[in-house]
Write a protein that holds these residues in place. Structure first.
Motif, mmCIF file in Angstrom:
data_model
loop_
_atom_site.group_PDB
_atom_site.id
_atom_site.type_symbol
_atom_site.label_atom_id
_atom_site.label_comp_id
_atom_site.label_asym_id
_atom_site.label_seq_id
_atom_site.Cartn_x
_atom_site.Cartn_y
_atom_site.Cartn_z
ATOM 1 N N ASN A 40 0.831 -1.213 0.000
ATOM 2 C CA ASN A 40 0.000 0.000 0.000
ATOM 3 C C ASN A 40 0.862 1.259 0.000
ATOM 4 N N SER A 44 0.898 4.009 -2.871
ATOM 5 C CA SER A 44 0.569 5.427 -2.681
ATOM 6 C C SER A 44 1.775 6.292 -3.022
ATOM 7 N N ASN A 372 3.009 -3.021 11.725
ATOM 8 C CA ASN A 372 3.452 -1.697 11.274
ATOM 9 C C ASN A 372 4.954 -1.534 11.492
ATOM 10 N N SER A 439 1.510 2.762 7.094
ATOM 11 C CA SER A 439 0.503 2.858 8.160
ATOM 12 C C SER A 439 -0.581 1.827 7.901
ATOM 13 N N SER A 441 -4.145 0.855 7.416
ATOM 14 C CA SER A 441 -5.431 1.457 7.044
ATOM 15 C C SER A 441 -6.543 0.426 7.269
ATOM 16 N N PRO A 442 -7.791 0.891 7.365
ATOM 17 C CA PRO A 442 -8.899 -0.073 7.518
ATOM 18 C C PRO A 442 -8.909 -1.093 6.386
ATOM 19 N N SER A 443 -8.540 -0.652 5.187
ATOM 20 C CA SER A 443 -8.545 -1.604 4.062
ATOM 21 C C SER A 443 -7.464 -2.663 4.252
ATOM 22 N N SER A 444 -6.329 -2.266 4.879
ATOM 23 C CA SER A 444 -5.265 -3.256 5.145
ATOM 24 C C SER A 444 -5.781 -4.299 6.127
#
Lengths: 479, 218
Positions: A40, A44, A372, A439, A441-444
């Protein structure tokens, strides 16, 4: 007592086994999450690089055509002359309005002589090599006027080779003015300061005097000048309109550099700009070297992260599957008892799945706490390695002859390809991401949960086959 | 009533059957003991009666309904309870939870079941403390009594036991046989016990001997 309660009872009774499974699954999920996080972050970063890499498209004179024209004219007249082609500022602005263009910088260059001040001379001296700038200019002066839309958009200022130390930059609003930015050495040797006026004389036959107003002073790091043999302090920056008026090409320009909003749209924009300029006297070339240089490490990190996710997921499924197969074999008696009570095989598989699901939740919590940290460490280590490789590769290719054509000073033909390539490399190195922004994320989390579910579902299915295919009697006798 | 008709079974070769065209019937309220030499096929018959396996030929009927129609899982769930020689309690649960699990699986659970189970266990000599202990921490005799209470409480009309006293001493074995008789006579269940112990076999209401591939009802 349904199978969910049985699952909880089993887990609490078999603490050691549950803990072992938790540790194994945590290790698997930590690596899967790290991979997802790195993936991710790299994605990004790639998007950010695509948007901010500053891929440029240059419109400059077609030198082959220019020299061919000179040769054909020299056969007719005794004095060969080179006329740098120009394009109307309207066309340039039209192309600048394309949605994919972030901003553009028009560059015009002219040569004049100092009138009210002395130039800075270097000990190596000057041979006064002839320059051919501007529409008709073939004569050479001792001052080079670099006309730009904005000095902030000029490569030497972007790469910090030149830096404003007093006053301000040349801006788009300086168009049609006589505001200039002069070099610090030139200013101090002539005792010039912001607000002072200086006078230059054109080199054309009329020798017209032009009064210029100093609005800024810059410091040049480099000792090389756009005029060979001349000191870099003798370069004055001004708006692109001034050199055009000196060379008698008002309303026209010879070079423009478009910086793109999105590097990914480079080909389409080049095509559009070509059709707007619509002149064979110009070449429209793009320079996405810095984009590629920034992009490659990201792509490599992304690909590596992708491999981590898949490898760990596959290995995790196999490891968990084998553990559960062994565990199911040791639980054959228990399964047989449940079968003899009339429990459906589906519920028995449901119990196994529920046990692993509870462990999965625990493992996910651990993975979220550690993922993380691990992802950050691994991702940045990978990025650092990839960038070192990428910069070394680019530096090697820049050492070679030629290199990419200059992008922002081609009008004068002074800044060679290799120099621009180095500037580009340096700029890219400065803009290269030093760290990945990792970081969770909710999707991760969703992705991790999804992969975890798939892993335990596959592991349970594989291990259950050995039980589901057996007759109840065989299950009971098999223990 | 559980009825076996024309039951034929063989392992490997069809021309060497374990037994052929067997007809048997088991009424409620009776204890049946099946005796025979090792390898004679006692446990195999029991697995057919318990719905754990299917014979090569023949049918089993429960109250006139073919077991094939009832469905093996459904039959095991609602009609039959099995007691094994190795007790077969779930090792990660207490005695109480083992019985509650069986009640839940068979759909025999009802309000106040917990206390009812504890009371029933107390009647067979297992107090509340023992009932809440992990099942594996109980003695063999206690575990077998838990298994019998499990069979009693699941509302099955047929109780099938495979060598239920095989691992027990004389005193415990006698207590277990008494419990089976109570299941049959007081609770009107049909109890079928496979055993090689002649003493246990003699305690049944009907004794079936498996000799020379023939079932002989005494």
């Amino acid at each position: 007592m349904n199978y969910l309660k049985r699952a909880m009872l089993y887990l609490t009774h078999k603490k050691g086994q549950s803990l072992l499974l938790l540790l194994i699954m945590s290790a698997i999920l930590v690596f899967v999450l790290s991979g997802i996080i790195i993936q991710n972050a790299a994605l990004s970063a790639t998007n950010s690089v695509t948007k901010s890499a500053g891929t440029t498209i240059s419109v400059s004179a077609n030198r082959n055509k220019m020299f061919a024209k000179m040769r054909s004219s020299s056969s007719k007249s005794k004095t060969p002359t080179i006329t740098t082609p120009t394009v109307s500022n309207e066309k340039i602005k039209k192309a600048g309005k394309l949605s994919t263009v972030a901003y553009y910088n028009i560059t015009n260059t002219a040569s004049v002589n100092a009138s009210s001040f002395d130039t800075v001379s270097t000990s190596t001296g000057s041979q006064g090599m002839g320059m051919m700038k501007g529409g008709k200019g073939a004569s050479t002066g001792n001052i080079s006027i670099e006309g730009v839309t904005s000095t902030k958009l000029t490569s030497s200022f972007i790469s910090k080779e030149d830096k404003i130390v007093s006053g301000r930059n040349i801006k788009a609003s300086d168009a049609n003015s006589k505001n200039v930015v002069i070099e610090k050495e030139l200013a101090s040797s002539n005792n010039l300061k912001i607000g002072d006026s200086i006078t230059v004389k054109t080199t054309t036959s009329g020798k017209k005097k032009i009064q210029l107003k100093v609005v800024g002073i810059y410091k040049a790091k480099s000792t090389s000048s756009s005029m060979p043999g001349s000191d870099p302090s003798n370069t004055i920056y001004t708006s692109y309109t001034l050199p055009a008026s000196v060379t008698g090409t008002t309303g026209k320009s010879s070079t423009v550099t478009y910086t793109l909003e999105d590097s990914g749209k480079e080909k389409a924009t080049t095509k559009k700009i070509k059709s707007i300029i619509n002149s064979s006297s110009f070449t429209v070339s793009s320079n996405d070297e810095s984009y590629q240089q920034l992009l490659q490490p990201m792509k490599n990190v992304q690909s590596f992260a992708n491999k981590i996710v898949w490898l760990v997921a596959i290995a995790g499924t196999i490891i968990l599957g084998l553990i559960i197969i062994l565990s199911v074999r040791t639980r054959q008696k228990e399964i047989g008892v449940l079968v003899s009570l009339g429990e459906s095989k589906l519920h028995i598989v449901g119990q196994l799945f529920s046990e692993l699901f509870v462990i999965l939740i625990g493992a996910m919590v651990i993975a979220l706490l550690l993922g993380n940290f691990v992802g950050n460490k691994v991702g940045n280590q990978l990025l650092a390695q990839q960038q070192t490789t990428s910069i070394t590769t680019t530096a090697k290719s820049s050492d070679g002859p030629g290199g990419a054509p200059g992008t922002q000073h081609n009008g004068g033909g002074m800044h060679g390809g290799a120099m621009m390539s180095q500037a580009s490399t340096s700029s890219a190195s400065q803009r290269a991401l030093k760290t990945l922004n990792t970081s969770i994320s909710p999707s991760s989390i969703m992705k991790l949960g999804g992969m975890g579910l798939v892993i335990i579902a596959l592991a349970v299915c594989v291990s259950s086959i050995s039980i589901l295919r057996l007759r109840p009697k065989d299950i009971l006798l098999g223990e | 009533m559980l009825t076996v008709k024309n039951l034929t079974h063989w392992y490997g070769q069809a021309d060497k059957p374990l037994y052929e065209d067997v007809d048997l019937s088991f009424d409620t309220g009776q204890v049946y003991t099946i005796v025979g030499a090792s390898g004679s096929g006692k446990t195999t018959l029991l697995s057919f009666l318990a719905g754990l396996d299917k014979p090569q030929k023949g049918d089993i009927f429960l109250d006139g309904k073919n077991l094939k129609k009832i469905g093996a899982t459904n039959y095991r769930k609602h009609k039959v309870a099995i007691v094994f020689q190795q007790y077969n309690l779930l090792g990660y649960m207490s005695a109480l939870d083992n019985i509650l699990t069986a009640l839940s699986v068979t759909g025999s659970a009802h309000k106040g079941e917990r206390q009812y189970v504890l009371d029933t266990l107390k009647r067979v000599g297992i107090n509340e403390d023992d009932a809440k202990k992990n099942a594996q921490k109980l003695s063999g005799g206690q575990q077998q009594r838990v298994a019998i209470v499990r069979a009693l409480l699941v509302d099955a009309n047929i109780v099938i036991a495979d060598e239920p006293t095989g691992n027990l001493d004389g005193e415990n074995a006698a207590m277990i046989i008494n419990l089976f008789q109570e299941l049959a006579h007081d609770h009107q269940k049909s109890v079928i016990i496979v055993t090689h112990d002649p003493h246990v076999a003699d305690q049944g209401d009907v004794k079936i001997s498996l000799e020379n591939r023939e079932f002989v009802v005494a």
